[in-house]
Motif scaffolding. Structure first.
Motif, PDB file in Angstrom:
ATOM      1  N   PRO A  77      48.426  26.979  18.825  1.00  0.00           N
ATOM      2  CA  PRO A  77      48.789  28.393  19.012  1.00  0.00           C
ATOM      3  C   PRO A  77      50.222  28.599  19.474  1.00  0.00           C
ATOM      4  O   PRO A  77      50.768  29.678  19.311  1.00  0.00           O
ATOM      5  N   GLY A  78      50.843  27.562  20.050  1.00  0.00           N
ATOM      6  CA  GLY A  78      52.214  27.702  20.511  1.00  0.00           C
ATOM      7  C   GLY A  78      53.253  27.216  19.525  1.00  0.00           C
ATOM      8  O   GLY A  78      54.442  27.148  19.875  1.00  0.00           O
ATOM      9  N   ASP A  79      52.850  26.881  18.306  1.00  0.00           N
ATOM     10  CA  ASP A  79      53.799  26.411  17.301  1.00  0.00           C
ATOM     11  C   ASP A  79      54.883  27.470  17.075  1.00  0.00           C
ATOM     12  O   ASP A  79      54.574  28.642  16.823  1.00  0.00           O
ATOM     13  N   LEU A 130      60.976  47.639  18.253  1.00  0.00           N
ATOM     14  CA  LEU A 130      60.070  47.594  19.390  1.00  0.00           C
ATOM     15  C   LEU A 130      60.796  46.983  20.574  1.00  0.00           C
ATOM     16  O   LEU A 130      61.764  46.234  20.413  1.00  0.00           O
ATOM     17  N   THR A 131      60.307  47.249  21.761  1.00  0.00           N
ATOM     18  CA  THR A 131      60.838  46.589  22.945  1.00  0.00           C
ATOM     19  C   THR A 131      60.271  45.171  23.010  1.00  0.00           C
ATOM     20  O   THR A 131      59.176  44.905  22.505  1.00  0.00           O
ATOM     21  N   PRO A 132      60.990  44.240  23.646  1.00  0.00           N
ATOM     22  CA  PRO A 132      60.434  42.899  23.827  1.00  0.00           C
ATOM     23  C   PRO A 132      59.094  42.909  24.556  1.00  0.00           C
ATOM     24  O   PRO A 132      58.217  42.087  24.251  1.00  0.00           O
ATOM     25  N   ASP A 133      58.918  43.808  25.514  1.00  0.00           N
ATOM     26  CA  ASP A 133      57.637  43.884  26.229  1.00  0.00           C
ATOM     27  C   ASP A 133      56.500  44.243  25.282  1.00  0.00           C
ATOM     28  O   ASP A 133      55.391  43.697  25.383  1.00  0.00           O
ATOM     29  N   ALA A 134      56.757  45.181  24.363  1.00  0.00           N
ATOM     30  CA  ALA A 134      55.715  45.563  23.404  1.00  0.00           C
ATOM     31  C   ALA A 134      55.369  44.395  22.494  1.00  0.00           C
ATOM     32  O   ALA A 134      54.198  44.145  22.192  1.00  0.00           O
ATOM     33  N   LEU A 135      56.385  43.664  22.058  1.00  0.00           N
ATOM     34  CA  LEU A 135      56.129  42.498  21.224  1.00  0.00           C
ATOM     35  C   LEU A 135      55.370  41.424  21.994  1.00  0.00           C
ATOM     36  O   LEU A 135      54.429  40.810  21.470  1.00  0.00           O
ATOM     37  N   ALA A 136      55.764  41.198  23.243  1.00  0.00           N
ATOM     38  CA  ALA A 136      55.084  40.184  24.050  1.00  0.00           C
ATOM     39  C   ALA A 136      53.622  40.547  24.259  1.00  0.00           C
ATOM     40  O   ALA A 136      52.737  39.682  24.240  1.00  0.00           O
ATOM     41  N   GLU A 137      53.345  41.819  24.451  1.00  0.00           N
ATOM     42  CA  GLU A 137      51.964  42.257  24.624  1.00  0.00           C
ATOM     43  C   GLU A 137      51.143  41.985  23.366  1.00  0.00           C
ATOM     44  O   GLU A 137      50.003  41.511  23.436  1.00  0.00           O
ATOM     45  N   GLY A 138      51.730  42.269  22.201  1.00  0.00           N
ATOM     46  CA  GLY A 138      51.024  41.991  20.954  1.00  0.00           C
ATOM     47  C   GLY A 138      50.835  40.509  20.727  1.00  0.00           C
ATOM     48  O   GLY A 138      49.775  40.061  20.271  1.00  0.00           O
ATOM     49  N   LEU A 139      51.842  39.698  21.061  1.00  0.00           N
ATOM     50  CA  LEU A 139      51.735  38.251  20.890  1.00  0.00           C
ATOM     51  C   LEU A 139      50.677  37.662  21.811  1.00  0.00           C
ATOM     52  O   LEU A 139      49.956  36.725  21.426  1.00  0.00           O
ATOM     53  N   ALA A 140      50.569  38.182  23.017  1.00  0.00           N
ATOM     54  CA  ALA A 140      49.566  37.672  23.951  1.00  0.00           C
ATOM     55  C   ALA A 140      48.163  37.854  23.393  1.00  0.00           C
ATOM     56  O   ALA A 140      47.272  37.027  23.646  1.00  0.00           O
ATOM     57  N   GLN A 141      47.938  38.883  22.624  1.00  0.00           N
ATOM     58  CA  GLN A 141      46.626  39.117  22.044  1.00  0.00           C
ATOM     59  C   GLN A 141      46.327  38.153  20.899  1.00  0.00           C
ATOM     60  O   GLN A 141      45.200  38.095  20.423  1.00  0.00           O
ATOM     61  N   HIS A 142      47.344  37.408  20.477  1.00  0.00           N
ATOM     62  CA  HIS A 142      47.147  36.366  19.466  1.00  0.00           C
ATOM     63  C   HIS A 142      47.229  34.979  20.090  1.00  0.00           C
ATOM     64  O   HIS A 142      47.480  33.992  19.399  1.00  0.00           O
ATOM     65  N   ALA A 143      47.013  34.893  21.394  1.00  0.00           N
ATOM     66  CA  ALA A 143      46.939  33.620  22.123  1.00  0.00           C
ATOM     67  C   ALA A 143      48.230  32.824  22.061  1.00  0.00           C
ATOM     68  O   ALA A 143      48.210  31.591  22.123  1.00  0.00           O
ATOM     69  N   VAL A 144      49.376  33.489  21.942  1.00  0.00           N
ATOM     70  CA  VAL A 144      50.658  32.797  22.019  1.00  0.00           C
ATOM     71  C   VAL A 144      50.907  32.447  23.489  1.00  0.00           C
ATOM     72  O   VAL A 144      50.925  33.343  24.334  1.00  0.00           O
ATOM     73  N   PRO A 145      51.121  31.178  23.818  1.00  0.00           N
ATOM     74  CA  PRO A 145      51.193  30.777  25.226  1.00  0.00           C
ATOM     75  C   PRO A 145      52.324  31.431  26.007  1.00  0.00           C
ATOM     76  O   PRO A 145      52.146  31.808  27.169  1.00  0.00           O
ATOM     77  N   ASP A 159      57.188  35.813  25.742  1.00  0.00           N
ATOM     78  CA  ASP A 159      58.609  36.127  25.898  1.00  0.00           C
ATOM     79  C   ASP A 159      59.484  35.094  25.194  1.00  0.00           C
ATOM     80  O   ASP A 159      60.466  35.435  24.528  1.00  0.00           O
ATOM     81  N   GLU A 160      59.128  33.827  25.331  1.00  0.00           N
ATOM     82  CA  GLU A 160      59.880  32.772  24.657  1.00  0.00           C
ATOM     83  C   GLU A 160      59.725  32.895  23.141  1.00  0.00           C
ATOM     84  O   GLU A 160      60.669  32.619  22.385  1.00  0.00           O
ATOM     85  N   ALA A 161      58.549  33.322  22.690  1.00  0.00           N
ATOM     86  CA  ALA A 161      58.326  33.484  21.257  1.00  0.00           C
ATOM     87  C   ALA A 161      59.268  34.537  20.675  1.00  0.00           C
ATOM     88  O   ALA A 161      59.796  34.368  19.571  1.00  0.00           O
ATOM     89  N   VAL A 162      59.482  35.622  21.403  1.00  0.00           N
ATOM     90  CA  VAL A 162      60.414  36.650  20.931  1.00  0.00           C
ATOM     91  C   VAL A 162      61.821  36.070  20.837  1.00  0.00           C
ATOM     92  O   VAL A 162      62.543  36.300  19.856  1.00  0.00           O
TER      93      VAL A 162
END
Length: 722
Positions: free
Chosen positions: A169-171, A194-209, A212-215
């Motif tokens: 999931p962290g690939d 989108l704001t980084p916070d909005a993106l981070a919230e969406g990524l968290a729902q896809h089990a991205v560890p 913030d780093e993913a963005v």
């Protein structure tokens, strides 16, 4: 993979591309080895199917920013491209819309089979990712998410089949693909960033560890752009003060977006600045002003005389504003269109090449009638369309080169004044394309009703432009007439008033459940409205919140067809005489009638136009159209409208929805009302969310820079020896 599974996925892809259903509604089985449990409730609708809850409602507008790495996409002022090659929507992926099906290389088939994907997905994959799809997917399996209709869980399963335990999931490849997907889903809701916070919230729902780093990884990879936009315009610094450090201290708001929308908004801002700077002031009495492209524009006395002949005070104000500015905004209801017609007629009387553009064919026809009423004689030099309806065209038709003014040798539209009605329906890419087509020295008027629903595509161009106070603005004082106009005006300010309707112009029909709503709607269209008001069924339109549900368009159209034009549906579900809604691109719908069908496709009559839809395009572009959604109805009006408000669709109601639906009626409005208190509550309290865009900030910064330049020029002129 069984044939049934392959057929299921192919059906999903086609249905999602057409907007008929969400991807989540087709794929209910979890992947074989899920990285995380599937999010509950993901099959409830088109938005949020990817698990994003978005901060799309968090407006992140600020000052002008730069992309990651200091680059500034679209910084060059746009200049005169030639006409587009086709009427296809700008920049959109349209799988299956080419000249014919693409060939699927054997290596793509083999790779899909290895990854457990159906063979039927091959063509959409090649259409989306190109001939090198096999190599791309081998290197980065999560690129499968770029194919319409594919969900993150399915891309994860595909990646695990190819990469084994290395597909975690962290690939970083997964993270980048999910960031792009979230931004694409946000664009479907109208956001350009989108704001980084909005993106981070969406990524968290896809089990991205580490969301913030993913963005950051997506930005570093160049898949998306990051912008630092000022939170406020701040004071204009003196260009002569070298010690001024206020610019560096301004607070910023970080936003992330796809390059296509960033380029569109920045190109649009540059284009608007170019047009707005055409005339610094109105020409003085007795003189003519250079129009910027080698000709002359009428002098102040001529404009003043034209304004004095205007049919209303608001039309007079509009003409005065256009006389002194290259860019003007104009707001008002349906009646205010006559002011635009008066402006175009006055401009033509002054020898200018003037045109009015609309969102739909119906709007073009209405504008043509207004121009005729205003006494506009279509001069033979006004363009290629100098016959019936000359002076009016649709935005899509002009961009496609199919109608409207001719283009000059540089590809620019041969116009001196362009008035665009239905401006709230302009998305960022369409507006940018239109501005790029305008010559230097043109006058541009953007006109529309601020109470209606916004554009189908990303951006809120008209709203941002008006809010930025970037140019002169004229608010029409001409009210829409009659009981329907009075009702709609009240809705616009949050009041659901009971209006006097002695001629049954407004009728409320209470219903207890969706089944009764369908029954009463058919009764109104087929019998009551024609008998009591003399409006035939063919001129009565049903409008409802959505396609699904017990009283959605599918249920209503089925009942209305059975009553008004029964038949076996021998042409792909359609019969001659069926009313249809034809949507060749998102946000563009024409209501017409089936005339016939043959091996070339389905033949339609849409107003004055004949359209042939190829057989392969019928399922995704043509629906029965006795009942439509309010988004499909945008820009169109009918003598009578029946608005259906079933109790199971109250969540869709907003003030803008009600305003748009009610204002589709010209003479009569029936409201089939099963929504209870949800209707007055929506009108009073539920307003549409603000889209997250950058245009307002870009315009504010443009005005700020222009003011600083003028201040510097004034300071320089005052120096000794100058």
């Amino acid at each position: 993979m069984s044939n049934d599974k392959a057929a299921e996925l192919l059906a999903a892809v086609r249905a999602v591309e057409s907007g008929e259903r969400s991807a989540a509604s087709f794929f209910t089985e979890p992947p074989a080895r899920p990285a995380r449990p599937a999010a509950p409730g993901g099959a409830t609708g088109d938005t949020g199917a990817d698990g994003s809850t978005g901060g799309a409602g968090n407006s992140g507008v600020g000052g002008q920013g730069r992309g990651a790495g200091g680059e500034q996409p679209g910084s060059a002022a746009p200049r005169r491209p030639g006409p587009p090659d086709s009427a296809a929507p700008r920049g959109g992926r349209q799988p299956g819309h080419g000249a014919g099906p693409v060939a699927v290389p054997e290596e793509v088939r083999a790779l899909l089979a290895e990854g457990g994907a159906p063979e039927a997905l091959g063509q959409p994959v090649v259409e989306t990712l190109g001939e090198g799809a096999a190599g791309l997917l081998r290197t980065d399996p999560w690129q499968l998410l770029a194919v319409p209709g594919v969900r993150p869980e399915q891309a994860d399963g595909f990646a695990r089949a190819l990469l084994g335990d290395g597909a975690g999931p962290g690939d970083p490849r997964r993270a980048v693909a999910l960031v792009v997907r979230l931004l694409e889903r946000a664009a479907l809701r109208g956001d350009t960033v989108l704001t980084p916070d909005a993106l981070a919230e969406g990524l968290a729902q896809h089990a991205v560890p580490d969301p913030d780093e993913a963005v950051r990884e997506a930005v570093d990879a160049g898949a998306v752009l990051a912008f630092e936009d000022a939170l406020d315009a701040g004071p204009v610094p003196s260009a002569m003060n070298e010690d001024d450090t206020g610019e560096a201290e301004r607070p910023v708001n970080v936003l992330v977006g796809l390059d296509r929308y960033a380029l569109a908004e920045e190109s649009l801002a540059d284009g608007l600045a170019r047009i707005a700077g055409t005339f610094d002031s109105a020409p003085s009495a007795g003189e003519e002003a250079d129009d910027g492209h080698g000709g002359n524009t009428p002098g102040a006395e001529q404009w003043a005389a034209a304004a004095e002949g205007a049919p209303s005070p608001s039309a007079r104000e509009l003409i005065h504003a256009v006389a002194g500015s290259g860019l003007v905004t104009h707001t008002g209801g349906e009646a205010s269109r006559a002011e635009v017609a008066a402006l175009v007629t006055a401009a033509r009387g002054l020898g200018l090449r003037a045109w009015a553009l609309t969102h739909t064919d119906d709007g073009r026809a209405r504008m043509a009638r207004l121009l005729a009423d205003a006494g506009d004689d279509a001069a033979p030099d006004q363009g290629a369309d100098a016959g019936a309806g000359a002076g009016s065209a649709t935005v899509a038709g002009v961009l496609a080169g199919a109608e409207g003014p001719e283009r000059d040798g540089e590809g620019a539209l041969a116009v001196d004044l362009l008035a665009v009605c239905d401006a709230p329906q302009l998305d960022a890419e369409t507006a940018a394309g239109l501005l790029e087509s305008l010559p230097d020295g043109v006058r541009l008027v953007l006109s529309g009703d601020p109470g209606v629903l916004g554009a189908a595509g990303p951006g809120q161009v008209f709203r941002d432009l008006v809010a930025a106070q970037y140019c002169p603005h004229i608010a029409s004082r001409t009210p829409d007439p009659g009981p329907v106009g009075e009702l709609v005006s009240g809705v616009g300010i949050g009041e659901l008033n009971q209006v006097e309707a002695p001629g049954k112009e407004v009728v409320i029909v209470p219903v207890a459940d969706p089944g009764e709503a369908v029954h009463r709607t058919v009764q109104l269209v087929a019998d009551s409205v024609p008998r009591a008001l003399g409006v035939p069924s063919a001129e009565t339109q049903v409008i409802t919140p959505g396609h699904g549900g017990s009283a959605g368009t599918r249920a209503l159209n089925s009942a209305l067809k059975e009553r008004l034009n029964p038949g076996p549906g021998r042409f792909g579900g359609f019969d001659p005489g069926d009313r249809i809604a034809y949507s060749p691109a998102p946000g563009r719908t024409s209501v017409g009638t089936v005339t016939s069908a043959d091996d070339r496709g389905l033949h339609l009559a849409c107003g004055e136009r004949g359209v042939t839809v190829p057989p392969e395009r019928v399922p995704e572009t043509v629906r029965h159209g006795w009942a439509v959604t309010v988004h499909q109805a945008a820009g169109i009006r009918w003598p009578a409208a029946v608005v259906v408000l079933p109790g199971d669709a109250t969540g869709a109601l907003t003030r803008e929805w009600v305003y748009t639906a009610f204002s589709r009626a010209e003479r009569h409005l029936s409201v089939v009302h099963g929504a209870g208190d949800a209707l007055p509550h929506a009108v009073a309290s539920v307003v549409g969310r603000e889209r997250t865009t950058r245009l307002r900030t870009l315009l504010t910064e443009s005005a700020r820079a222009a003011e600083a330049a003028r201040a510097a020029e004034a300071d320089t002129a005052q120096e000794p020896g100058m």
